[in-house]
Design a protein around this motif. Structure first.
Motif, PDB file in Angstrom:
ATOM      1  N   ARG B 313       0.829  -1.226   0.000  1.00 16.05           N
ATOM      2  CA  ARG B 313       0.000   0.000   0.000  1.00 16.05           C
ATOM      3  C   ARG B 313       0.851   1.258   0.000  1.00 16.05           C
ATOM      4  NH1 ARG B 313      -2.925  -1.310   5.410  1.00 16.05           N
ATOM      5  NH2 ARG B 313      -0.770  -1.926   5.717  1.00 16.05           N
ATOM      6  N   SER B 314       1.779   1.337   0.983  1.00 14.90           N
ATOM      7  CA  SER B 314       2.612   2.533   1.054  1.00 14.90           C
ATOM      8  C   SER B 314       3.476   2.659  -0.191  1.00 14.90           C
ATOM      9  CB  SER B 314       3.525   2.466   2.280  1.00 14.90           C
ATOM     10  OG  SER B 314       2.754   2.490   3.444  1.00 14.90           O
ATOM     11  N   VAL B 317       1.446   4.333  -3.073  1.00 13.38           N
ATOM     12  CA  VAL B 317       1.298   5.795  -3.064  1.00 13.38           C
ATOM     13  C   VAL B 317       2.653   6.485  -3.247  1.00 13.38           C
ATOM     14  CG1 VAL B 317      -0.881   5.930  -1.826  1.00 13.38           C
ATOM     15  CG2 VAL B 317       1.235   5.843  -0.523  1.00 13.38           C
ATOM     16  N   LYS B 318       3.698   5.885  -2.702  1.00 12.93           N
ATOM     17  CA  LYS B 318       5.023   6.485  -2.889  1.00 12.93           C
ATOM     18  C   LYS B 318       5.427   6.447  -4.351  1.00 12.93           C
ATOM     19  CE  LYS B 318       7.432   6.720   1.378  1.00 12.93           C
ATOM     20  NZ  LYS B 318       7.766   5.854   2.508  1.00 12.93           N
ATOM     21  N   LEU B 353       1.397  13.872  -1.043  1.00 14.22           N
ATOM     22  CA  LEU B 353       1.456  12.634  -0.267  1.00 14.22           C
ATOM     23  C   LEU B 353       1.684  12.949   1.205  1.00 14.22           C
ATOM     24  CD1 LEU B 353       1.892   9.536   0.222  1.00 14.22           C
ATOM     25  CD2 LEU B 353       4.292   9.924  -0.344  1.00 14.22           C
ATOM     26  N   SER B 355       2.839  11.307   4.203  1.00 18.28           N
ATOM     27  CA  SER B 355       3.561  10.066   4.418  1.00 18.28           C
ATOM     28  C   SER B 355       3.149   9.411   5.730  1.00 18.28           C
ATOM     29  CB  SER B 355       5.054  10.357   4.406  1.00 18.28           C
ATOM     30  OG  SER B 355       5.763   9.245   4.837  1.00 18.28           O
ATOM     31  N   GLU B 356       3.334   8.106   5.761  1.00 19.79           N
ATOM     32  CA  GLU B 356       2.956   7.322   6.933  1.00 19.79           C
ATOM     33  C   GLU B 356       3.859   7.627   8.127  1.00 19.79           C
ATOM     34  OE1 GLU B 356       2.978   2.538   7.436  1.00 19.79           O
ATOM     35  OE2 GLU B 356       4.414   3.377   6.055  1.00 19.79           O
ATOM     36  N   ASP B 441      -1.452   8.361   3.698  1.00 16.64           N
ATOM     37  CA  ASP B 441      -0.965   7.075   4.192  1.00 16.64           C
ATOM     38  C   ASP B 441      -1.093   7.053   5.715  1.00 16.64           C
ATOM     39  OD1 ASP B 441       0.213   4.648   4.493  1.00 16.64           O
ATOM     40  OD2 ASP B 441       2.059   5.133   3.426  1.00 16.64           O
ATOM     41  N   GLU B 442      -2.047   6.314   6.195  1.00 17.61           N
ATOM     42  CA  GLU B 442      -2.314   6.199   7.640  1.00 17.61           C
ATOM     43  C   GLU B 442      -2.436   7.578   8.298  1.00 17.61           C
ATOM     44  OE1 GLU B 442      -2.943   3.433   9.083  1.00 17.61           O
ATOM     45  OE2 GLU B 442      -1.919   1.821   8.026  1.00 17.61           O
ATOM     46  N   ILE B 472      -5.104   5.255   2.874  1.00 20.71           N
ATOM     47  CA  ILE B 472      -4.587   3.997   3.391  1.00 20.71           C
ATOM     48  C   ILE B 472      -4.843   3.985   4.883  1.00 20.71           C
ATOM     49  CG2 ILE B 472      -2.509   2.655   3.871  1.00 20.71           C
ATOM     50  CD1 ILE B 472      -1.281   3.748   1.369  1.00 20.71           C
TER      51      ILE B 472
END
Lengths: 329, 525
Positions: B313-314, B317-318, B353, B355-356, B441-442, B472
């Motif tokens: 998943r990550s 998106v990355k 994005l 980021s997580e 992302d999260e 995500i």
């Protein structure tokens, strides 16, 4: 991990006795000013003729090369880098002056400064684009650069060009040119860091490189430019030193200046971990180093002792920084 | 809550337990990583250790191998209570660990690596290379591995290197071998060989612990399974008695029967989705991570990316954002292609994005709230190399108020803020860039309940205003309620897309597990 500023009590590291206001962070930020004032005061008391125009003027003149190098170094350290090549770059610049002086003062200075820019571009390319560790990249340039300076210069050459001599020895309204130039450099670097986009990007990259990349900042360009600026300033320092001594000695010029510059930056409160650049602190740091050396010389304590004193101060300054980071985590 | 079933039972095969823990508790600075975990490994069994991020797998492994010492509870090895102070002690006692990244010496030969530190010596105390090579070849042969033992280890593939690590474990007469995600960077053929070697070891009575994010492998290889969640044991039993859906339910903390929809998040209803896609991704391929990932997102639509840990998943998106090297595939925004591997071009194309990893990839801790928010627009808000301070002040002011960021002022350092407010600062950073597509992302991980609700409501609001959102989340409620569609990833490829009536936790659970949608396993609903 605590995100709070106030660190949780740690049995291993007792709270500074003077309370929260004067904690390790405060010492890191302001210790250099306190130390400078204290040392000035001590000298006023114990050193004969300390408070005289001649003495103070000499101190300011003598500090200029280290100060200019330290200002460039502060930018590099702000990116979480280090530049060990500054001393060699000074030597190259000084060696180029007698080589090109036949073409005129401006050309000679221009060539010297250009060499600094090229060296900085090389370091910046290695670090910013290829990803070599700053300490390795600039160590290589330091060794090769000193060799190159010897190649250019070979032996001590005296410089008699009137323009260069004037640059090193004359004054404007009573202030030596070299001091004026150093002040202009300091003001420019301050402006760069505080007001320009470049400075803002530099500090962000030093603070969190990955985040800066993901935010679309031109990380490689900023890193390269930073080393170019540092190289240019080192070359300028080399030119001023040659102008003042009216000679260039490639084996001696700029020797160990990288250590003095790093020390000035670090005791001035700029963390080696990057993300901050303290211009005023760096200036105070350079002045403090100069004053320590001078104090020891005033009282006939040998130069080698001054070096030891410098080493002790570096270790102490870095220790204060580390203490702060430990308390944070 | 899932009640621990069949716990504290030695395996039914009748063989002796070789390694076990009893009530092991371990915490790090107030965070409980393990809470009273019992774990039993029998001789000759291959034991799957399963759990999502933060479940406590790594901590348990580190306790077993002497990296950490438990705060409470005990570790028993070969019938005796043991207390390892260093990994080396555990290794000497007969517990070997094989990590994803092989920790051997790449510039030494295979044989030297197998016998590192215990080389056979000649009479003169020199390394007996001939004997060493012979014994290494025998060992490799007995494991069914076909490699030249005189070759430098670094010249072998990662799979072969792991075989060498296993051979080394064999040669030190290990009684327990712990394999921590050994397969995650292997090709299919290498995995098959690795499994053969593992079975071979088990056949000789070695107990193996196997950690993998590829669920298929668990049934293929393992005899028993232990599932951890939030540091606690939630299930232990024979592998064959657990089906995929139930395993995933254990991992995620959901009873299959009570997966219900609605009410626990701040997400509203479905968004409009009648327009042309703004984001189109096709054939996205990232080496060893993603294969042929494709999906689209329309304006005003929230598309969820579902999947377990390691599903890609990550990475997806990355890769879309240009922050991960892409081998193949196209990304387009409003029909215009986005240059691969360029964050700056992605940003200019209107992709953002979140980021997580807030700490490593998000905040610049020593910069102010203001400078953190303005970071991504810094190049845009500059004139003649100078920062347009007033425009930035106005922008920052707008977002601090709109996102209700609680800070002493715009000049407070961002590291002094709470996690939730840091997250809002980062959301503001990306919203400043006026994105067309927002990859999240999260977004609610590790922030307090209040901030979480606010972030969820904000995502909804942004979608209503026409932003295309990719979400995500490891929390099923968040994904099912927040998304209009869910693209489920598994092992780096799109497993299924859920929308409409299939947008339920039960269907998501089934898809995550790789079972048929709405299949017979949970017809009790």
């Amino acid at each position: 991990m605590s995100e709070q500023v106030a660190a949780p009590p740690r049995p291993a590291a007792p709270e500074p006795r003077r309370g929260r206001r004067f904690d390790a962070d405060w010492i890191r930020r302001n210790g250099v000013y306190v130390a400078l004032v204290v040392l000035l005061a001590i000298n006023v008391v114990i050193t004969d003729n300390f408070v005289s125009e001649g003495t103070l003027r000499l101190q300011l003149i003598q500090v200029t090369p280290v100060l200019i190098v330290a200002l460039g170094m502060a930018l590099v350290i702000g990116t979480e880098g280090i530049d060990l090549s500054v001393g060699a770059v000074m030597a190259i610049a000084a060696a180029l002056i007698p080589l090109y002086i036949g073409y005129g003062t401006a050309v000679a200075i221009g060539m010297a400064v250009l060499a600094g820019g090229i060296s900085g571009a090389l370091a910046g390319t290695l670090v910013g684009r290829i990803g070599v560790q700053p300490i390795i990249a600039t160590l290589g340039i330091m060794v090769a650069g000193r060799g190159l300076a010897n190649l250019f210069g070979g032996e001590i050459k005296s410089i008699r060009d009137p323009g260069i001599v004037a640059l090193g020895s004359e004054s404007l309204l009573g202030v030596p040119y070299v001091v004026l130039i150093a002040a202009a450099v300091a003001a420019s670097v301050w402006f760069l860091v505080r007001r320009s986009t470049f400075g803002r990007e530099l500090v962000a990259i030093g603070g969190n490189k990955r985040a800066a990349e993901l935010a679309g900042l031109p990380v490689r360009r900023v890193l390269t430019t930073t080393y170019v600026i540092c190289g240019l300033l080192a070359a300028l320092a080399g030119v001023l030193l040659a102008a003042r001594s009216q000679a260039s000695d490639p084996t001696k010029v700029g020797l160990l200046v990288e250590l003095s510059a790093i020390t000035a930056v670090v005791i001035g409160g700029t963390p080696l971990s990057g993300g901050q650049v303290r211009i005023a602190g760096t200036i105070a740091g350079a002045l403090l180093m100069q004053l320590i050396t001078a104090t020891l010389i005033f009282h006939d304590i040998p130069d080698s002792t001054a070096q030891i004193a410098q080493a002790v101060i570096v270790v102490a300054a870095v220790y204060v920084q580390l203490g702060r980071r430990k308390a944070k985590s | 809550m899932v009640t621990p079933t069949d716990t504290a039972r030695p395996p039914s095969t009748g063989t002796a337990t070789v390694l076990e823990t009893e009530g092991v508790t371990k915490s790090f600075g107030g965070v409980q990583a393990l809470r009273g975990v019992d774990f039993h490994l029998a001789e000759g069994e291959i034991h799957a250790l399963v759990g999502e991020n933060g479940a406590g797998k790594s901590t348990l492994i580190k306790v077993l191998t002497g990296v950490h010492r438990p705060d409470e509870g005990s570790v028993r090895f070969a019938g005796r209570e043991v207390e390892f102070h260093r990994p080396a002690e555990a290794q000497r006692a007969g517990i070997s660990t094989i990590y994803q990244e092989v920790n051997l010496v790449p510039l030494l030969s295979v044989a030297r690596n197998i016998f590192l530190g215990r080389e056979p010596r000649t009479r003169f105390g020199l390394v007996d290379t001939a004997a060493m090579n012979r014994r290494a070849a025998e060992l490799a042969g007995s494991l069914g591995v076909d490699i030249d033992v005189t070759e430098d280890l670094g010249r072998l593939g990662l799979g072969a290197q792991q075989m060498v690590a296993l051979a080394r474990a064999m040669s030190v007469d290990s009684r327990v071998v712990i394999m921590d995600e050994p397969t995650s960077s292997l090709e299919a053929r290498e995995v098959a060989t690795l499994f053969e070697v593992a079975r071979n070891l088990a056949g000789r009575g070695v107990g193996l612990v196997f950690v993998s994010h590829r669920l298929d492998e668990l049934w293929e290889l393992c005899d028993r399974v232990t599932v951890l969640r939030d540091g606690q044991l939630v299930h232990a039993g024979p592998m064959a008695e657990l089906d995929r859906v139930n395993l995933v339910a254990h991992m995620l903390g959901r009873e299959v029967a009570d997966v219900v929809r609605g009410g626990t998040t701040e997400f509203g209803d479905t968004h409009r989705r009648d327009r042309e896609p703004v984001l189109a991704v096709t054939g996205l391929d990232v080496r060893k991570r993603l294969h042929d990932v494709a999906f689209t997102v329309r304006p005003g639509e929230v598309v969820g990316l579902g999947g377990l840990l390691g599903s890609g998943r990550s990475e997806t998106v990355k890769a879309v954002y240009g922050a991960l090297p892409v081998r193949a595939g196209t990304v387009s925004v409003d029909g215009r292609p986005v240059r691969a591997n360029s964050v700056r071009h992605a940003l200019r194309s209107g992709v953002a994005l979140l980021s997580e990893d807030r700490k490593a990839e998000g905040i610049v801790p020593d910069l102010s709230v203001r400078d953190n928010i303005a970071l991504a627009v810094l190049p845009r808000f500059s004139r003649a190399g100078l920062v347009a301070e007033r425009r930035i002040d106005a922008l920052v002011d707008t977002f601090v108020r709109r996102l209700r960021i609680k800070a002493a002022g715009p000049h407070q350092k961002v590291r002094e803020l709470s996690g939730g407010n840091q997250q809002k600062v980062l959301m503001a950073r990306w919203l400043c860039t006026e994105p067309r597509v927002f990859l999240l992302d999260e977004p609610t991980r590790g922030i307090d309940v209040g901030a979480k609700a606010e972030v969820q409501a904000l995502i909804d609001e942004l979608a209503e205003q026409g932003l295309a959102v990719v979400l995500i989340s490891s929390e099923m409620d968040e994904l099912v309620e927040g998304a209009d569609r869910i693209v489920v990833l598994r092992d780096g490829t799109v497993e299924r897309e859920l929308s409409g009536e299939l947008l339920t936790s039960a269907a998501l659970l089934a898809a995550l597990a790789g079972a048929g949608a709405g299949s017979e396993e949970h017809d009790d609903e």
